[in-house]
Motif scaffolding. Structure first.
Motif, PDB file in Angstrom:
ATOM      1  N   HIS A 138      -9.096 -22.557  51.000  1.00 14.97           N
ATOM      2  CA  HIS A 138      -8.183 -21.687  51.589  1.00 14.97           C
ATOM      3  C   HIS A 138      -8.360 -21.375  53.251  1.00 14.97           C
ATOM      4  CE1 HIS A 138      -4.519 -23.018  50.118  1.00 14.97           C
ATOM      5  NE2 HIS A 138      -4.925 -22.610  48.777  1.00 14.97           N
ATOM      6  N   GLN A 139      -9.479 -20.606  52.918  1.00 14.29           N
ATOM      7  CA  GLN A 139      -9.693 -19.727  54.535  1.00 14.29           C
ATOM      8  C   GLN A 139     -10.385 -20.619  55.119  1.00 14.29           C
ATOM      9  OE1 GLN A 139     -12.081 -17.024  52.604  1.00 14.29           O
ATOM     10  NE2 GLN A 139     -10.896 -15.724  51.814  1.00 14.29           N
ATOM     11  N   ASP A 148      -9.394 -19.793  47.377  1.00 16.95           N
ATOM     12  CA  ASP A 148      -8.947 -19.341  47.768  1.00 16.95           C
ATOM     13  C   ASP A 148     -10.071 -19.431  49.884  1.00 16.95           C
ATOM     14  OD1 ASP A 148      -7.231 -17.736  47.452  1.00 16.95           O
ATOM     15  OD2 ASP A 148      -8.620 -15.937  46.659  1.00 16.95           O
ATOM     16  N   CYS A 173      -7.189 -27.507  44.164  1.00 18.04           N
ATOM     17  CA  CYS A 173      -7.198 -26.218  43.781  1.00 18.04           C
ATOM     18  C   CYS A 173      -6.112 -26.371  42.736  1.00 18.04           C
ATOM     19  CB  CYS A 173      -5.943 -25.077  45.168  1.00 18.04           C
ATOM     20  SG  CYS A 173      -7.105 -25.074  45.766  1.00 18.04           S
TER      21      CYS A 173
END
Length: 175
Positions: free
Chosen positions: A96-97, A93, A27
């Motif tokens: 991360h999910q 995102d 990230c």
């Protein structure tokens, strides 16, 4: 209440520590890419930078669907939802999910299932794999593509270093 084997839980936690490192560093790397760099393609037969980033951030979600033996059509449709993403925050995102979903699944397994339950990908039904081995393979897959991302960024002249790959621990390393 079930008995928890602390050694097995520790191994699972160590694997997720490694996945956490690759998640964080990926990230951070993605956040350094500028809009006009996404279309970089180092060779005609390779993915562009954006295609690589989109694939990389979706690896946890895709691999989870594969190891859970979701239908082939469902798995093949998953990448469609990220093809329009170019924003580093939105891409992060997704990753991360995916990691959270994968971690939720893996931590829901009891020790016997983690070590011995086998599932097979739709493309290789004759070769089922233990859940813990899936976890190792997914982590390896993430590191492989993070390495590609790093190399693409180096080719573009984006200032990246070992610190970007391994965090502050690498400050004290000598090669």
């Amino acid at each position: 209440m079930r008995q928890v084997n602390k050694d097995i839980s520790h191994i699972r936690d160590l694997l997720f520590d490694e996945m956490g490192l690759v998640l964080t560093t990926t990230c951070e790397l993605i956040s350094k890419i500028k809009d006009d760099q996404w279309d970089f393609r180092p060779h005609p037969n390779m993915r562009s930078l954006i295609e690589l980033a989109q694939h990389l951030v979706q690896v946890p979600e895709l691999e989870l669907a594969i190891l859970q033996e979701k239908p082939k059509e469902e798995i093949r449709n998953l990448p469609i939802r990220v093809t329009s993403l170019r924003d580093p925050v939105a891409l992060s995102d997704v990753m991360h999910q995916g990691v959270q979903s994968l971690k939720g699944y893996m931590t829901s397994l009891n020790e016997t299932d983690l070590l011995y339950k086998k599932t097979a990908p739709f493309f290789s039904k004759q070769h089922p794999v233990e859940q813990v081995k899936w976890l190792m393979e997914i982590t390896t897959h993430l590191y492989h593509h993070r390495g590609q991302l790093f190399t693409y960024m180096k080719q573009l002249g984006i200032p990246v270093s070992m610190l970007d790959l391994y965090g502050s621990a690498s400050d004290s390393w000598t090669l």
